[in-house]
Design a protein around this motif. Structure first.
Motif, mmCIF file in Angstrom:
data_model
loop_
_atom_site.group_PDB
_atom_site.id
_atom_site.type_symbol
_atom_site.label_atom_id
_atom_site.label_comp_id
_atom_site.label_asym_id
_atom_site.label_seq_id
_atom_site.Cartn_x
_atom_site.Cartn_y
_atom_site.Cartn_z
ATOM 1 N N SER A 1 5.271 -7.414 1.023
ATOM 2 C CA SER A 1 5.838 -8.688 1.308
ATOM 3 C C SER A 1 4.958 -9.849 1.647
ATOM 4 N N VAL A 2 3.945 -9.481 2.596
ATOM 5 C CA VAL A 2 2.917 -10.202 3.133
ATOM 6 C C VAL A 2 2.200 -11.086 1.978
ATOM 7 N N LEU A 3 1.953 -10.229 0.806
ATOM 8 C CA LEU A 3 0.978 -10.836 -0.086
ATOM 9 C C LEU A 3 1.667 -11.609 -1.075
ATOM 10 N N SER B 1 2.768 -4.815 -7.721
ATOM 11 C CA SER B 1 1.759 -5.344 -8.473
ATOM 12 C C SER B 1 0.609 -4.707 -8.252
ATOM 13 N N LEU B 2 0.117 -4.247 -9.402
ATOM 14 C CA LEU B 2 -1.019 -3.490 -9.304
ATOM 15 C C LEU B 2 -2.426 -4.571 -9.017
ATOM 16 N N SER B 3 -2.028 -5.841 -9.502
ATOM 17 C CA SER B 3 -3.116 -6.691 -9.248
ATOM 18 C C SER B 3 -3.460 -6.888 -7.449
ATOM 19 N N TYR B 4 -2.421 -6.916 -6.947
ATOM 20 C CA TYR B 4 -2.593 -7.023 -5.363
ATOM 21 C C TYR B 4 -3.622 -5.769 -4.894
ATOM 22 N N LEU B 5 -3.674 -4.687 -5.590
ATOM 23 C CA LEU B 5 -4.638 -3.891 -5.044
ATOM 24 C C LEU B 5 -6.157 -4.059 -5.437
ATOM 25 N N VAL B 6 -6.088 -4.813 -6.498
ATOM 26 C CA VAL B 6 -7.604 -5.403 -6.630
ATOM 27 C C VAL B 6 -7.898 -6.632 -5.965
ATOM 28 N N ALA B 7 -6.988 -7.312 -5.936
ATOM 29 C CA ALA B 7 -7.256 -8.706 -5.164
ATOM 30 C C ALA B 7 -7.396 -8.559 -3.723
ATOM 31 N N SER C 1 0.146 11.502 -8.726
ATOM 32 C CA SER C 1 -1.137 11.698 -9.066
ATOM 33 C C SER C 1 -1.912 10.443 -9.929
ATOM 34 N N SER C 2 -1.038 9.612 -10.425
ATOM 35 C CA SER C 2 -1.700 8.377 -10.743
ATOM 36 C C SER C 2 -2.065 7.305 -9.828
ATOM 37 N N ILE C 3 -1.367 7.446 -8.643
ATOM 38 C CA ILE C 3 -1.783 6.504 -7.564
ATOM 39 C C ILE C 3 -3.256 6.816 -7.079
ATOM 40 N N VAL C 4 -3.110 8.299 -6.731
ATOM 41 C CA VAL C 4 -4.372 8.815 -6.498
ATOM 42 C C VAL C 4 -5.645 8.507 -7.346
ATOM 43 N N THR C 5 -5.498 8.637 -8.661
ATOM 44 C CA THR C 5 -6.486 8.262 -9.507
ATOM 45 C C THR C 5 -6.802 6.740 -9.491
ATOM 46 N N LEU C 6 -5.900 5.992 -9.241
ATOM 47 C CA LEU C 6 -6.011 4.439 -9.130
ATOM 48 C C LEU C 6 -6.718 4.176 -7.836
ATOM 49 N N ALA C 7 -6.195 4.754 -6.816
ATOM 50 C CA ALA C 7 -7.085 4.587 -5.541
ATOM 51 C C ALA C 7 -8.311 5.109 -5.466
ATOM 52 N N ARG C 8 -8.669 6.306 -6.147
ATOM 53 C CA ARG C 8 -10.308 6.463 -6.307
ATOM 54 C C ARG C 8 -10.867 5.444 -6.947
ATOM 55 N N GLY C 9 -10.622 4.817 -7.994
ATOM 56 C CA GLY C 9 -11.211 4.034 -8.563
ATOM 57 C C GLY C 9 -11.563 2.645 -7.930
ATOM 58 N N LEU C 10 -10.551 2.463 -6.982
ATOM 59 C CA LEU C 10 -10.617 1.306 -6.263
ATOM 60 C C LEU C 10 -11.399 1.303 -4.930
ATOM 61 N N ASP C 11 -11.970 2.672 -4.788
ATOM 62 C CA ASP C 11 -12.504 3.086 -3.573
ATOM 63 C C ASP C 11 -11.768 3.053 -2.276
ATOM 64 N N MET C 12 -10.340 3.306 -2.354
ATOM 65 C CA MET C 12 -9.250 3.322 -1.265
ATOM 66 C C MET C 12 -8.944 4.637 -1.165
ATOM 67 N N SER C 13 -8.371 5.212 0.129
ATOM 68 C CA SER C 13 -7.932 6.437 0.158
ATOM 69 C C SER C 13 -6.274 6.419 0.339
ATOM 70 N N VAL C 14 -5.613 7.451 0.108
ATOM 71 C CA VAL C 14 -4.129 7.539 0.018
ATOM 72 C C VAL C 14 -3.450 8.365 1.071
ATOM 73 N N THR C 15 -2.258 8.070 1.755
ATOM 74 C CA THR C 15 -1.813 8.786 2.648
ATOM 75 C C THR C 15 -0.427 8.897 2.142
ATOM 76 N N ALA C 16 0.292 10.051 2.256
ATOM 77 C CA ALA C 16 1.579 10.414 1.839
ATOM 78 C C ALA C 16 2.474 10.390 3.285
ATOM 79 N N GLU C 17 3.416 9.468 3.231
ATOM 80 C CA GLU C 17 4.046 9.421 4.488
ATOM 81 C C GLU C 17 5.494 10.255 4.189
ATOM 82 N N GLY C 18 5.923 10.642 5.395
ATOM 83 C CA GLY C 18 7.402 11.261 5.387
ATOM 84 C C GLY C 18 7.335 12.770 4.695
ATOM 85 N N VAL C 19 6.099 13.450 4.974
ATOM 86 C CA VAL C 19 6.053 14.959 4.455
ATOM 87 C C VAL C 19 6.956 15.757 5.556
#
Ligand code: C2E
Ligand code: MG
Ligand code: MG
Ligand code: MG
Length: 279
Positions: free
Chosen positions: A150-152, A184-190, A217-235
């Motif tokens: 919502s910030v973005l 919006s996936l564009s936020y991740l790039v921008a 798994s697609s979030i993980v792939t996307l994050a790797r491509g953008l050089d970001m790490s992934v946290t799973a919350e609520g485990v």
């Protein structure tokens, strides 16, 4: 006759409205006092490295110890704080408390603090964050800031500049509750995020809805491509954790590893991390 019934209706409606307004005003007054009298507490929930199980840090989560109503969770007062502007002093309190507490922890542990979109409109936010770091002595790389999509949505250019400033001094940025908003996936790039936190609603479905694995798994792939790490919350369960490790998630947070707890109850000895390690 119908006129008087109408008037009665109106009176009832009016009374209900003013009762609600009064309750809200009371709560607002109470919250103002709570901030002034330091009745807010910051609790800490651990997150772990998914591959090793080693604890990497804590997320700071605010609680309100109300004199007559007991411990109130943030969902019951953050929205009011945002509507009334009280989120600004509240947010500063949480950030300063979290930096001061984390400065006393072993240097391999980080602290994550949630920022409200309302705080982003404050001209002095960057200076406030720098002051909290300087006053506590916490090195900026040990602070992580969590924001939601919502910030973005508004003020994209200003927010990008602000985020770049935070990154330039070494603060890490996490996109919280990923998947619940517009996503919006564009936020991740921008925007220069270091980490994506997948919302707990996706984790909840993981074990009884195999298709959820595809999303993760697609979030993980996307994050790797953008050089970001992934946290799973609520485990919450070992099965969920096992599945998430297989899917390549980097960090995990949730009741399985610990509930949010007062700073005095956190175990900081090496034995704790090796216990998690063995798990
Ligand atoms: P969030 O930042 O997404 O924080 C995670 C929430 O999930 C926390 O709720 C945490 O207690 C809960 N949680 C963690 N593990 C589990 C689990 O395994 N299962 C379940 N069911 N829940 C889990 P909490 O503490 O009630 O906070 C709710 C929200 O309030 C936070 O969501 C955050 O958006 C907001 N919040 C909390 N503290 C602050 C603050 O200091 N400032 C601002 N602006 N917002 C805050
Ligand atoms: Mg958060
Ligand atoms: Mg979250
Ligand atoms: Mg949330």
């Amino acid at each position: 006759r119908s006129k008087s019934a109408g008037r009665n209706c109106f009176t009832v409606y009016d009374e209900a409205m003013s009762a609600e307004l009064e309750a809200r005003n009371t709560l607002e007054g109470d919250l103002r006092d709570a901030i002034a009298r330091c009745q807010l507490e910051v609790h800490y929930q651990p997150f772990v490295d998914a591959a090793s199980g080693v604890r990497r840090g804590f997320e700071a989560l605010v609680r309100w110890r109300h004199p007559s109503r007991g411990l109130i969770p943030p969902d019951q007062f953050i929205p009011l704080a945002e509507e009334t502007g009280l989120i600004v002093p509240l947010g500063e309190f949480v950030l300063r408390r979290a930096c001061a507490d984390a400065a006393g922890w072993p240097s391999d542990l980080t602290v994550a603090v949630n920022l409200s979109p309302i705080q982003f409109k404050e001209a002095e936010l960057f200076e406030m964050i720098c002051a909290a770091l300087a006053d506590s002595g916490l090195p900026p790389p040990r602070l992580e800031i969590e924001i939601t999509e919502s910030v973005l949505l508004e003020r994209g250019v200003e927010n990008l500049a602000f985020m770049e400033r935070l990154k330039s001094i070494g603060i890490e940025l996490a996109l919280d509750d990923f998947g619940t908003g517009y996503s919006s996936l564009s936020y991740l790039v921008a925007f220069p995020f270091d980490k994506i936190k997948i919302d707990k609603s996706f984790i909840r479905n993981l074990t009884h809805q195999p298709r959820s694995s595809a999303i993760i798994s697609s979030i993980v792939t996307l994050a790797r491509g953008l050089d970001m790490s992934v946290t799973a919350e609520g485990v919450e369960t070992a099965e969920e954790f096992e599945r998430l490790r297989t899917l390549g998630v980097n960090f995990a947070q949730g009741y399985l590893f610990g509930r949010p707890q007062p700073v005095g109850e956190i175990e900081l000895d090496a034995a704790e991390s090796s216990r998690l390690d063995a798990a």
